[in-house]
Design a protein around this motif. Structure first.
Motif, PDB file in Angstrom:
ATOM      1  N   GLU A 105     -20.500 123.299  69.017  1.00 37.64           N
ATOM      2  CA  GLU A 105     -21.611 122.804  68.188  1.00 37.64           C
ATOM      3  C   GLU A 105     -22.804 123.760  68.138  1.00 37.64           C
ATOM      4  O   GLU A 105     -23.950 123.329  68.264  1.00 37.64           O
ATOM      5  CB  GLU A 105     -22.094 121.448  68.713  1.00 37.64           C
ATOM      6  CG  GLU A 105     -21.028 120.383  68.698  1.00 37.64           C
ATOM      7  CD  GLU A 105     -21.503 119.088  69.343  1.00 37.64           C
ATOM      8  OE1 GLU A 105     -21.209 118.015  68.798  1.00 37.64           O
ATOM      9  OE2 GLU A 105     -22.176 119.127  70.396  1.00 37.64           O
ATOM     10  N   TYR A 112     -12.173 110.693  74.746  1.00 43.73           N
ATOM     11  CA  TYR A 112     -13.603 110.677  75.063  1.00 43.73           C
ATOM     12  C   TYR A 112     -13.977 109.355  75.718  1.00 43.73           C
ATOM     13  O   TYR A 112     -13.951 108.300  75.096  1.00 43.73           O
ATOM     14  CB  TYR A 112     -14.443 110.928  73.799  1.00 43.73           C
ATOM     15  CG  TYR A 112     -14.756 112.394  73.600  1.00 43.73           C
ATOM     16  CD1 TYR A 112     -13.854 113.365  74.018  1.00 43.73           C
ATOM     17  CD2 TYR A 112     -15.951 112.810  73.019  1.00 43.73           C
ATOM     18  CE1 TYR A 112     -14.136 114.711  73.855  1.00 43.73           C
ATOM     19  CE2 TYR A 112     -16.244 114.153  72.846  1.00 43.73           C
ATOM     20  CZ  TYR A 112     -15.331 115.102  73.275  1.00 43.73           C
ATOM     21  OH  TYR A 112     -15.611 116.433  73.117  1.00 43.73           O
ATOM     22  N   MET A 117     -16.977 107.067  74.276  1.00 41.25           N
ATOM     23  CA  MET A 117     -16.906 106.229  73.069  1.00 41.25           C
ATOM     24  C   MET A 117     -16.820 104.766  73.474  1.00 41.25           C
ATOM     25  O   MET A 117     -16.200 104.416  74.486  1.00 41.25           O
ATOM     26  CB  MET A 117     -15.685 106.607  72.219  1.00 41.25           C
ATOM     27  CG  MET A 117     -15.770 107.984  71.609  1.00 41.25           C
ATOM     28  SD  MET A 117     -17.175 108.195  70.495  1.00 41.25           S
ATOM     29  CE  MET A 117     -17.971 109.613  71.258  1.00 41.25           C
TER      30      MET A 117
HETATM   31  C1  TNX Z   1     -20.085 116.199  71.185  1.00 42.85           C
HETATM   32  S1  TNX Z   1     -17.635 117.360  71.880  1.00 42.85           S
HETATM   33  C2  TNX Z   1     -20.448 117.120  72.133  1.00 42.85           C
HETATM   34  C3  TNX Z   1     -21.435 116.753  73.159  1.00 42.85           C
HETATM   35  C4  TNX Z   1     -21.900 115.340  72.999  1.00 42.85           C
HETATM   36  C5  TNX Z   1     -20.736 114.479  72.622  1.00 42.85           C
HETATM   37  C6  TNX Z   1     -21.038 113.028  72.558  1.00 42.85           C
HETATM   38  C7  TNX Z   1     -18.531 118.504  72.328  1.00 42.85           C
HETATM   39  C8  TNX Z   1     -17.842 119.687  72.770  1.00 42.85           C
HETATM   40  N1  TNX Z   1     -19.866 118.353  72.289  1.00 42.85           N
HETATM   41  O1  TNX Z   1     -22.530 117.633  73.131  1.00 42.85           O
HETATM   42  O2  TNX Z   1     -22.453 114.931  74.195  1.00 42.85           O
HETATM   43  O3  TNX Z   1     -20.256 114.891  71.370  1.00 42.85           O
HETATM   44  O4  TNX Z   1     -19.892 112.275  72.370  1.00 42.85           O
END
Ligand code: TNX
Length: 522
Positions: free
Chosen positions: A294, A371, A374
């Protein structure tokens, strides 16, 4: 039993009953701590003396098994004359003892003396894992968890033969591991957490204690330093890491994707060199996770330039690179492990395929299955729902071998269930989201493909309920599972429980809850 063993046969006319003069025998000094810890727990619940001795015992642990059992395989036999667990390594014995604990009545895990009898229906088991990597991730950045709290998590996940604990040690909201060469990371960058309360961090001694506690339970810690995004805590601690040399404020909310290291500054790589060196020094395991997810505010061309440079620094300090699947868009060093967190998104699948084409292997954490943060259903108070609602069935009912199309079975290292903690700030909330879903992911990692069957699994899962009661686990009484009547009527609590951890020598589990906190309602 969870995970379901590879092969199990009943010995119909045989029952093992632990006698009050039982002994625990072993033939390998390296298994002494395993025997000692097992004996200590059984002494507590049975009141028996249970001396640990060299050679055979009522329960015999032996590493005389063939190397074909592998590092984690074992054979177990329980009959009227005793119990034997045979493995090739001490680790295999540990997995076998984990199975033996599940064969004993749930009250064997109690923290006070209970009445017997201590019986096991006669059985032979031959067992070894499907995958070598069976992990859980705990995000200690969004909310900080103390050493004792993480030990509690380690105790509970080790019951399901999990062998990796991935610690998400840095993110926008907090930096949680001491780095001597950049002390402000923890002093300032670790001082807060989501919601604005005081945060925390692990000193080197505390982190070493955690790594050792996990290792004693045959769990390897995989540290993650998230880069180049998810870095506000570091950017706030050192202005020079920012593009304009201007440090942002600490951040205690839960948006993602707004922070980035300055990709074109030398100091960024001097910083990562130091951080990776110090973290690698504290990591007996092979893997160091550099995040990579991200990075929405890092221009993609800069991201593609950054990842190989960061990866090279991980390799320089003797570790193999692990990273979220976005890192596969560029070249990866040999031995990289790519963590897939996609859902059914073809773009994520293409990145996973691209990783495998480069020779990387995959750890599977599909967000709509694995996850743990969730929500279970629309009524769940804790958790998020961006990847969907994840019932117990949804989390269990998938096949790691076919999740990502067109990758060979040999490219899958295993599975990992991440717990992000934006909504989670104490151990009772961790337990509520982790149980009962984590045992299912652990089974997907351990058990043979042919053993995976939801309707049989839900029956076995129901049998774990009494164990969690004994251990004081604040598990979610999912309506999909036919929990025993007394468990169904007792509602679990999201907030009241805060567990203390046990001393390593007394038990592996945490203290049971008082009846009062166990029965209070959500
Ligand atoms: C996505 S999945 C993220 C995290 C968040 C999470 C919450 C991923 C590699 N990064 O930064 O905490 O979603 O579900």
């Amino acid at each position: 039993m969870i995970p379901q063993p590879t092969a199990q046969q009943a010995l119909p006319d045989e029952t093992f009953t632990l006698p009050s003069d039982a002994t625990i025998g072993l033939d390998d000094p390296s298994a002494q701590p395993i025997a000692d810890r097992f004996a200590a727990q059984l002494r507590t619940s049975t009141g028996f003396a249970l001396p640990v001795q060299e050679g055979a015992g009522t329960i015999t642990l032996s590493t005389s098994g063939p190397d074909s059992l592998g590092a984690e395989g074992y054979e177990l036999r329980a009959d009227a004359s005793g119990v034997s667990i045979t493995a090739y390594t001490a680790e295999g014995l540990f997995r076998g003892v984990t199975t033996l604990r599940q064969l004993l009545p749930a009250k064997a895990d109690a923290d006070s003396a209970q009445d017997g009898p201590w019986e096991i229906a006669g059985t032979t088991i031959s067992d070894s894992p499907r995958y070598g990597y069976r992990g859980m991730m705990l995000d200690v950045s969004r909310h900080f968890f103390t050493v004792d709290q993480v030990k509690r998590v380690i105790d509970l996940i080790s019951l399901y033969k999990v062998n990796r604990l991935h610690l998400h040690l840095s993110d926008d909201q907090g930096w949680r591991i001491q780095v001597d060469s950049w002390p402000n990371l923890t002093v300032y960058g670790g001082s807060k957490q989501v919601g604005g309360a005081d945060g925390g961090s692990y000193s080197k001694a505390e982190y070493a204690e955690l790594v050792q506690y996990a290792a004693d339970r045959y769990i390897t810690v995989v540290p993650e330093i998230d880069t180049p995004g998810h870095t506000n805590a570091a950017l706030a601690s050192y202005p020079e890491l920012n593009k304009g040399d201007q440090a942002p404020d600490l951040y205690t909310e839960t948006e993602v994707g707004f922070s980035s290291f300055a990709i074109d500054k030398d100091v960024t790589y001097e910083f990562l060199d130091d951080v990776f060196r110090e973290v690698a020094e504290q990591t007996p395991g092979e893997l160091l996770h550099l995040g990579g997810d991200e990075a929405h505010s890092t221009p993609h061309s800069e991201y593609l330039a950054f990842v190989p440079k960061a990866a090279e620094l991980v390799v320089k300090h003797g570790k193999r690179v692990m990273g979220w699947h976005e890192i596969a868009d560029g070249p990866l060093p040999a031995g990289t492990v790519v963590q897939y967190w996609g859902t059914e998104d073809p773009k994520a699948q293409v990145l996973a395929q691209k990783a495998v084409e480069q020779g990387a292997t995959l750890v599977l954490s599909p967000a709509n299955r694995a996850y743990l943060d969730m929500k279970y259903d629309a009524n769940t108070e804790l958790g998020l729902d961006w990847a969907g609602l994840i019932s117990v069935e949804q989390s269990y009912n998938w096949n790691p071998a076919t999740l990502v199309p067109d990758v060979p079975a040999s490219a899958i290292d295993g599975v990992e269930a991440p717990l992000w903690t934006e909504t989670v700030d104490d151990v009772s909330k961790i337990e509520y989201l982790v149980f009962p879903r984590l045992p299912g992911i652990a089974e997907l990692g351990w058990s043979a493909e042919s053993a995976l069957d939801w309707s049989a699994y839900r029956e076995r899962l129901a049998e774990q309920g009494p164990r969690w009661e004994v251990l004081g686990v604040n598990f979610y009484r999912a309506p999909e599972i036919d929990w025993r009547q007394e468990l169904r009527t007792r509602s679990s609590s999201q907030a009241v429980v805060s567990s203390t951890s046990c001393s390593a020598t007394v038990c592996w589990c945490a203290t049971s809850l008082s009846g009062a906190s166990r029965t209070s309602s959500r």
